[in-house]
Design a protein around this motif. Structure first.
Motif, PDB file in Angstrom:
ATOM      1  N   ASN A  34       0.849  -1.198   0.000  1.00 56.39           N
ATOM      2  CA  ASN A  34       0.000   0.000   0.000  1.00 56.39           C
ATOM      3  C   ASN A  34       0.884   1.247   0.000  1.00 56.39           C
ATOM      4  O   ASN A  34       0.986   1.964   1.001  1.00 56.39           O
ATOM      5  N   PHE A  39      -4.696   2.547  -1.196  1.00 57.95           N
ATOM      6  CA  PHE A  39      -5.185   1.378  -1.928  1.00 57.95           C
ATOM      7  C   PHE A  39      -4.136   0.269  -1.847  1.00 57.95           C
ATOM      8  O   PHE A  39      -2.961   0.504  -2.098  1.00 57.95           O
ATOM      9  N   GLU A  40      -4.591  -0.913  -1.505  1.00 55.41           N
ATOM     10  CA  GLU A  40      -3.689  -2.063  -1.394  1.00 55.41           C
ATOM     11  C   GLU A  40      -3.661  -2.830  -2.712  1.00 55.41           C
ATOM     12  O   GLU A  40      -4.706  -3.122  -3.295  1.00 55.41           O
ATOM     13  N   ARG A  41      -2.468  -3.144  -3.185  1.00 52.98           N
ATOM     14  CA  ARG A  41      -2.296  -3.883  -4.423  1.00 52.98           C
ATOM     15  C   ARG A  41      -0.993  -4.667  -4.334  1.00 52.98           C
ATOM     16  O   ARG A  41      -0.235  -4.532  -3.365  1.00 52.98           O
ATOM     17  N   HIS A 164       2.073   6.784  -8.883  1.00 52.65           N
ATOM     18  CA  HIS A 164       1.533   5.487  -8.485  1.00 52.65           C
ATOM     19  C   HIS A 164       0.146   5.273  -9.068  1.00 52.65           C
ATOM     20  O   HIS A 164      -0.728   6.149  -8.995  1.00 52.65           O
ATOM     21  N   TYR A 165      -0.024   4.096  -9.672  1.00 56.04           N
ATOM     22  CA  TYR A 165      -1.323   3.673 -10.214  1.00 56.04           C
ATOM     23  C   TYR A 165      -1.880   2.553  -9.335  1.00 56.04           C
ATOM     24  O   TYR A 165      -1.134   1.670  -8.888  1.00 56.04           O
ATOM     25  N   HIS A 166      -3.169   2.580  -9.126  1.00 57.20           N
ATOM     26  CA  HIS A 166      -3.792   1.527  -8.330  1.00 57.20           C
ATOM     27  C   HIS A 166      -4.004   0.254  -9.131  1.00 57.20           C
ATOM     28  O   HIS A 166      -4.104  -0.831  -8.560  1.00 57.20           O
ATOM     29  N   GLU A 167      -4.067   0.375 -10.462  1.00 55.25           N
ATOM     30  CA  GLU A 167      -4.208  -0.809 -11.304  1.00 55.25           C
ATOM     31  C   GLU A 167      -2.845  -1.254 -11.827  1.00 55.25           C
ATOM     32  O   GLU A 167      -1.933  -0.440 -11.997  1.00 55.25           O
ATOM     33  N   GLN A 190      -2.993   7.760  -9.689  1.00 52.28           N
ATOM     34  CA  GLN A 190      -3.824   8.112  -8.539  1.00 52.28           C
ATOM     35  C   GLN A 190      -3.067   8.965  -7.515  1.00 52.28           C
ATOM     36  O   GLN A 190      -3.666   9.680  -6.731  1.00 52.28           O
TER      37      GLN A 190
END
Length: 626
Positions: A34, A39-41, A164-167, A190
């Motif tokens: 995170n 957002f956690e990914r 940073h992108y969440h996807e 994001q």
């Protein structure tokens, strides 16, 4: 004689004190990360850990880096950004340029010596999307001792910038390279990151000088960096020492590095903001929830808490330091006039599949079937013939020790940070940006600005919108070197050329020959390690079956036309879907609703309708009788 003897002694001492650094890392996914706290990914890490480690060596040291592909569904690669790789071109890393991609489960050894470079560098995957997903880290080359550093400082600090992108890239890339994105609009991140996170606290001591290494390891956005009531003195860019230059604001593109000196205050009665800000001019749109600024704290006193944001006006932002005016510390003079000039036009356009691509001179880089370096090594006398490297790789063959100019004319309305592998170059001219509503301005060899006596030198430099710049370097490092925009979206669109430098020198150098490990990697991934760009090792001038770009659109199609066409089609499909849905849907009380809309009294209408029915029946009966 004494000086020669001293040099020999120093060289021998360097050999004795040089170390060999051996690292074993497996690239794989790390779950539950995170970075921005929102957002956690999963991210790509090494040995199950993320962020990647900061690697440190000293000038003259040897590197043995064993990279194992721990993925089960994708290839990988590794590039040490800014390394000259003199005599070790196959360790440079871009897949299908200097090496075959590493398939799942296989290990490639990157081994080279850092015998002539010092400063701030980084390493990252050169396989599409992977460094944006986290496969990136810092690589520092130190002087043999701190006394050898040209400037005094007390402590060193490393700072990375990123977005940073969440996807993950696997989901982002099909959205970007899509006929439904016909203008080629880059996807909006994001968040922006500061040392791979946000809201960082940098604890400092008063009256102390810090050497701060600032590295933009992002895939897209340039960033502004400034400190509240603190100055930064630039002393190195991209591994090149420069004369001191003090500023309060730096503009740093992706892949660039700035090393600065920061002297702290005597007092501890206040904490100060350490700010960074993405360049909004690079965004097609600005989502409401995207924070342009990141606020961190220069912490003198923990009891005082975090610093508040310290914003700059737009006029202050526009007055950032221009790296064009930096002077190399060694006072390297402007090289002699160019022996060879590569003139290339930067342009974005759509091909027949409706996707927006990037072009140098109407060619969008398309990977060959054989890595270009391996074509050089297997092509014999034909290695000097640009044709063997393919018609869609945009390859230029350079002669040994030529002075080369790269002239870039930007027909695009965006900024582009360009990076040259294997070299630093002199930035000898950069024209100011041109507004969107004006025509692009191209370089005119017979009418240009005066070039500096001691040009700024680095390996990544930005090109202004609808403008031009001129780069100059010496072809003194035999190898295949990629020159490309370091915005990863644009590289994936094809904004790259290849420079094949002294191909016969490559063939005749024993250290350039393909290693057994490299051959095995090629065989395991199913890529030929000899032959031309089409994989033909019998007739090197036969390019049948080579990879080529999509066909052009019919004459008259433009990006705006494609946008109109796409959205017209979308609107048409939506309209038909609506008609089909409502046409087949059973709408309750439809007669009452229509009558209400037409202001009809249904009771009167019912009586009228009955009269009409009776009259019709009577008339029908009479007619029948007659």
């Amino acid at each position: 004689m004494k000086s020669v003897f001293s040099l020999v002694i120093l060289a021998l001492l360097a050999l004795v004190t040089a170390e060999t650094h051996t690292w074993y890392y497996t690239a794989n996914w790390v779950d539950g990360v995170n970075p921005d706290g929102v957002f956690e990914r999963r991210m790509i890490g090494f040995n199950g850990s993320w962020p990647l480690p900061t690697l440190r060596v000293k000038k003259g040291d040897r590197v043995n880096f064993y990279l194992t592909n721990g993925f089960d569904d994708r290839n990988t690669s590794l590039h040490f950004h800014g390394m000259f790789q003199r005599g070790t071109n196959q360790m440079d890393g871009p897949e299908m340029v200097t090496q075959c991609p590493i398939p799942p489960g296989e290990t490639m050894l990157y081994n080279f010596t850092v015998d002539e470079q010092v400063g701030s560098y980084w390493y990252h995957s050169h396989t599409s999307g992977q460094y944006g997903d986290g496969m990136r880290g810092v690589f520092i080359i130190e002087e043999p001792s701190k006394d050898d550093y040209p400037y005094d400082y007390d402590e060193e600090v490393v700072l990375t910038l990123n977005e940073h992108y969440h996807e993950e890239s696997d989901k982002l890339m099909p959205k970007f390279l899509s006929r439904f994105n016909p203008t080629g609009a880059e996807l909006i991140p994001q968040n922006i990151l500061f040392n791979e996170t946000r809201n960082v606290t940098w604890k400092v001591e008063p009256n102390k000088t810090y050497l701060l290494r600032i590295i933009n390891t992002g895939r897209f956005l340039s960033q502004y960096v400034w400190m509240e009531d603190h100055d930064m003195t630039i002393v190195e860019v991209d591994g090149v020492y420069v004369e001191r230059n003090t500023t309060n604001l730096i503009y740093i593109t992706v892949a660039q590095r700035y090393t600065v000196l920061v002297t702290t205050k005597n007092s501890t009665d206040k904490n100060y903001a350490f700010m960074h800000r993405l360049d909004p001019d690079m965004l097609d749109t600005q989502p409401d929830d995207l924070q342009l600024n990141g606020t961190n704290t220069i912490m003198y006193n923990e009891e005082l808490g975090e610093a508040e944001s310290y914003d700059l006006t737009q006029d202050e932002i526009d007055a950032y330091f221009d790296d064009y005016y930096l002077v190399p510390l060694n006072k390297e003079k402007l090289y002699d006039d160019a022996d060879y000039t590569v003139t290339i036009q930067v342009q974005m356009d759509n091909l027949g599949d409706g996707i927006n691509y990037a072009f140098f001179n109407n060619i969008t880089y398309t990977k060959p079937r054989v890595p270009t370096l391996l074509t050089v090594l297997s092509a014999g006398d034909e290695a000097t013939n640009e044709l063997v490297y393919g018609t869609n790789t945009n390859t230029f063959v350079l002669q040994k020790d030529d002075v080369v100019d790269i002239v870039l004319n930007n027909l695009d309305t965006g900024k582009h940070p360009f990076h040259l592998h294997g070299h630093v170059f002199q930035l000898i001219e950069r024209h100011e940006p041109i507004d969107d509503d004006e025509d692009p301005v191209a370089f005119n060899a017979s009418d240009h600005a005066e070039w500096p006596e001691y040009p700024m030198m680095r390996d990544t430099v930005f090109l202004q919108p609808q403008s031009y710049m001129v780069l100059r370097f010496k072809a003194d490092n035999p190898g295949v070197w990629l020159f490309h925009c370091h915005i990863e979206w644009h590289l994936d669109q094809g904004l790259a050329i290849q420079l094949v430098e002294d191909p016969m020198g490559i063939q005749n150098n024993a250290t350039q020959q393909i290693t057994d490990n490299h051959k095995e990697i090629c065989e395991k991934v199913g890529v030929p390690w000899k032959g031309n760009a089409a994989g033909n090792d019998v007739n090197l001038l036969d390019l049948s079956g080579e990879n080529v770009q999509h066909k052009r659109l019919p004459t008259g199609f433009t990006a705006k036309g494609i946008v109109a066409l796409v959205f017209s089609c979308v609107a048409g499909v939506v309209g038909l879907a609506a008609i089909a849905f409502y046409g087949m849907h059973d709408i309750e009380n439809v007669e009452e609703r229509v009558a209400r809309d037409l202001a009809i009294d249904l009771e009167d209408e019912d009586d009228s309708a009955e009269i009409v029915r009776q009259t019709s029946s009577t008339e029908g009966s009479s007619t029948h009788k007659h």
